[in-house]
Design an enzyme around this catalytic site. Structure first.
Site, PDB file in Angstrom:
ATOM      1  N   TYR A  79       0.836  -1.204   0.000  1.00 52.80           N
ATOM      2  CA  TYR A  79       0.000   0.000   0.000  1.00 52.80           C
ATOM      3  C   TYR A  79       0.873   1.258   0.000  1.00 52.80           C
ATOM      4  CZ  TYR A  79      -3.675   3.301   1.070  1.00 52.80           C
ATOM      5  OH  TYR A  79      -4.530   4.353   1.001  1.00 52.80           O
ATOM      6  N   ASP A 222       1.357  19.189 -21.086  1.00 57.04           N
ATOM      7  CA  ASP A 222       0.579  17.951 -21.154  1.00 57.04           C
ATOM      8  C   ASP A 222       1.341  17.016 -22.091  1.00 57.04           C
ATOM      9  OD1 ASP A 222      -1.139  15.863 -21.837  1.00 57.04           O
ATOM     10  OD2 ASP A 222      -2.931  17.123 -21.849  1.00 57.04           O
TER      11      ASP A 222
HETATM   12  C1  LIG Z   1      -6.262  11.404 -23.140  1.00 58.81           C
HETATM   13  C2  LIG Z   1      -5.789  12.747 -22.823  1.00 58.81           C
HETATM   14  C3  LIG Z   1      -6.063  13.353 -21.589  1.00 58.81           C
HETATM   15  C4  LIG Z   1      -6.936  12.710 -20.538  1.00 58.81           C
HETATM   16  O1  LIG Z   1      -6.385  11.550 -20.076  1.00 58.81           O
HETATM   17  P1  LIG Z   1      -7.278  10.307 -19.542  1.00 58.81           P
HETATM   18  O2  LIG Z   1      -6.231   9.311 -19.165  1.00 58.81           O
HETATM   19  O3  LIG Z   1      -8.161   9.866 -20.646  1.00 58.81           O
HETATM   20  O4  LIG Z   1      -8.026  10.811 -18.368  1.00 58.81           O
HETATM   21  C5  LIG Z   1      -5.531  14.609 -21.357  1.00 58.81           C
HETATM   22  N1  LIG Z   1      -4.802  15.245 -22.287  1.00 58.81           N
HETATM   23  C6  LIG Z   1      -4.540  14.697 -23.487  1.00 58.81           C
HETATM   24  C7  LIG Z   1      -3.726  15.445 -24.493  1.00 58.81           C
HETATM   25  C8  LIG Z   1      -5.019  13.435 -23.806  1.00 58.81           C
HETATM   26  O5  LIG Z   1      -4.772  12.908 -25.020  1.00 58.81           O
END
Ligand SMILES: *Cc1c(COP(=O)(O)O)cnc(C)c1O
Length: 481
Positions: A79, A222
């Site tokens: 955990y 991102d």
């Molecule tokens: C898929 C995606 C997300 C969200 O991720 P999940 O794992 O589906 O929650 C965020 N940003 C981008 C660019 C993505 O392609």
């Protein structure tokens, strides 16, 4: 990898061999007609058994490697303090150059945590383009999302190699208008998903970091599709031909204060994380992790996925992995383009996109152009794609329909799952459909959910075009396929 053939043409060749397979079948046209009718002309409601080639999404549907599967067997389920976490931490250090890592169950969970700490009412979030879950979380926390993409980002036909670039003049203007103190952060999305998997350049990221740094604005990246963005920099940006994908990825992450990702894409697992070198940011997010996700060393992920993600991080910077989808998409898009099918260009990093307004100019948006196209593609091929148009755009607060900016059919290419012969088949059937496009008509809702209607909404085909299209198909191919 692209291998040059004797005639000079390029063949995207798989740099892996298949050792585990999942059986598929091609249900004949009458079965497909029945299946799409029952699914209410909504490809989300089809079952796998009715589908021949599944191009709905690349999220969580990529093929894992032998080493990823093997790593899952030695996952540490403790955990707290599990060794799997430390192996992920090592990979994040080596591949991204970050000291701190907060796992989360998927990308949107990372976005939720970032919103919690960095977004508050009245704050503006700048970005090259939004992603559905990103925008939802930032807005739920009272933030205002401002997309400052380059002018031709939304032009479907383009030769701009970096349509994912952020517009620096608009960035400067936003700083003057809102004041740097009111900007929560600037977010750069790799291989920008919703504009067709289009990358930004290193030069653009560097300029964004410089301007942000001058005004004390945080840069958040991102990195869900970072290996594809790095591959495009390698292929398209001057000065990067001789750099490895690993070096390019490290250079990218060095220009962000925080990097987060959905592990469902480039790393080929199911999970996500936030990583940084900034101790203050790490400490601000950490207390919220057990509230929403789980303890620091698993963050709501299965420890097997944590382990596989550590391996996936290292594998995604192998150029043969980074290019595995992109090279196939290039063939896919260029082949369709050569046949006059209206596709989004240049080819992006997650899917081939068809401009449904140009494909079906006689079907108005309020009869769901892209929804009709995805249904028709399934009907003539058994290929499942995703509607990204007016069905995916919910009604406004007064209940009025909103026509989408663009009507796209998105055909995702999951990593290492399909082959050149699959792609050639898809192109052939779409080309046939293009010649018979006059037969395709519109759709009308018979069940319309109040929110995110594209997931569960059901429609019907207007004036029986579904049967006419199936009859034309049978006249050319018979009823066996
Ligand atoms: C898929 C995606 C997300 C969200 O991720 P999940 O794992 O589906 O929650 C965020 N940003 C981008 C660019 C993505 O392609």
């Amino acid at each position: 990898m692209n291998l040059k053939l004797t005639d000079g043409s390029l063949l995207p060749i798989e740099m892996h061999k298949v050792r585990i397979v999942q059986k598929t079948s091609l249900p004949p046209i009458d079965d497909r007609l029945k299946a799409i009718e029952e699914a209410g002309y909504n490809t989300f409601l089809l079952r796998t058994r009715d589908i021949f080639i599944d191009m709905l999404t690349d999220s969580g549907t990529n093929a894992m490697s032998d080493n990823q599967l093997a790593a899952m067997m030695v996952a540490d389920d403790a955990y707290a303090g599990g060794e799997s976490y430390y192996r992920l931490l090592d990979a994040v250090g080596d591949i991204f150059g970050y000291k701190y890592c907060l796992p989360a169950h998927q990308g949107r969970a990372a976005e939720h945590l970032l919103s919690k700490v960095f977004v508050e009412p009245g704050k503006v979030v700048l970005m090259n383009y939004h992603f559905t879950t990103t925008k939802a979380h930032f807005e739920l926390h009272g933030g205002k999302v401002l997309e400052i993409y380059c002018d031709d980002a939304l032009e479907t036909k383009s030769t701009n190699p970096f349509k994912g670039n952020l517009d620096l003049d608009k960035f400067q203007a936003a700083i003057e208008k809102y004041g740097a103190g009111n900007i929560a952060f600037v977010r750069m999305e790799c291989t920008t998903n919703l504009i067709g998997g289009q990358p930004f350049s290193m030069a653009n990221l560097r300029a964004v970091k410089e301007l942000a740094g001058k005004h004390g604005i945080i840069v958040i990246m991102d990195a869900s599709l970072i290996s594809e963005n790095a591959y495009f920099i390698h292929e398209r940006e001057e000065g990067y031909k001789d750099k490895s994908i690993a070096d390019i990825v490290l250079e990218m992450t060095s220009l962000a204060d925080i990097t987060y990702l959905s592990g469902r894409k480039s790393t080929c697992v199911r999970g996500g994380f936030i990583a940084t070198n900034n101790e203050k940011f790490f400490s601000a997010i950490k207390p919220w992790l057990p509230v929403y996700e789980g303890f620091l060393t698993y963050g709501g992920m299965s420890s097997k996925e944590v382990e596989a993600m550590a391996v996936g991080m290292r594998e995604m910077v192998d150029i043969n992995v980074a290019s595995s989808s992109a090279d196939l998409i290039k063939l896919f898009v260029e082949d369709m383009d050569a046949r006059g099918i209206p596709v989004v260009t240049p080819p992006g990093g997650l899917a081939g996109h068809i401009d449904a307004r140009k494909f079906l100019p006689h079907v108005p948006s309020l009869q769901y152009t892209a929804g009709a196209l995805t249904s028709a593609i399934f009907l003539v091929s058994g290929v499942r794609s995703m509607e990204r148009g007016t069905v995916s755009t919910d009604r406004d607060e007064n209940g009025n329909e909103v026509e989408a900016d663009v009507e796209l059919a998105r055909l995702a290419v999951p990593r290492r799952v399909y082959s050149v012969s699959h792609i050639k088949y898809v192109v052939d059937r779409i080309a046939w459909l293009y010649e018979h496009r006059d037969l395709v008509g519109g759709l009308e809702f018979i069940e319309e959910p109040p929110v995110l209607r594209f997931f569960f909404g059901k429609m019907k085909a207007l004036n029986g075009w579904n049967k006419k299209l199936a009859d034309a198909f049978k006249a050319d191919f018979g009823s066996e396929v």
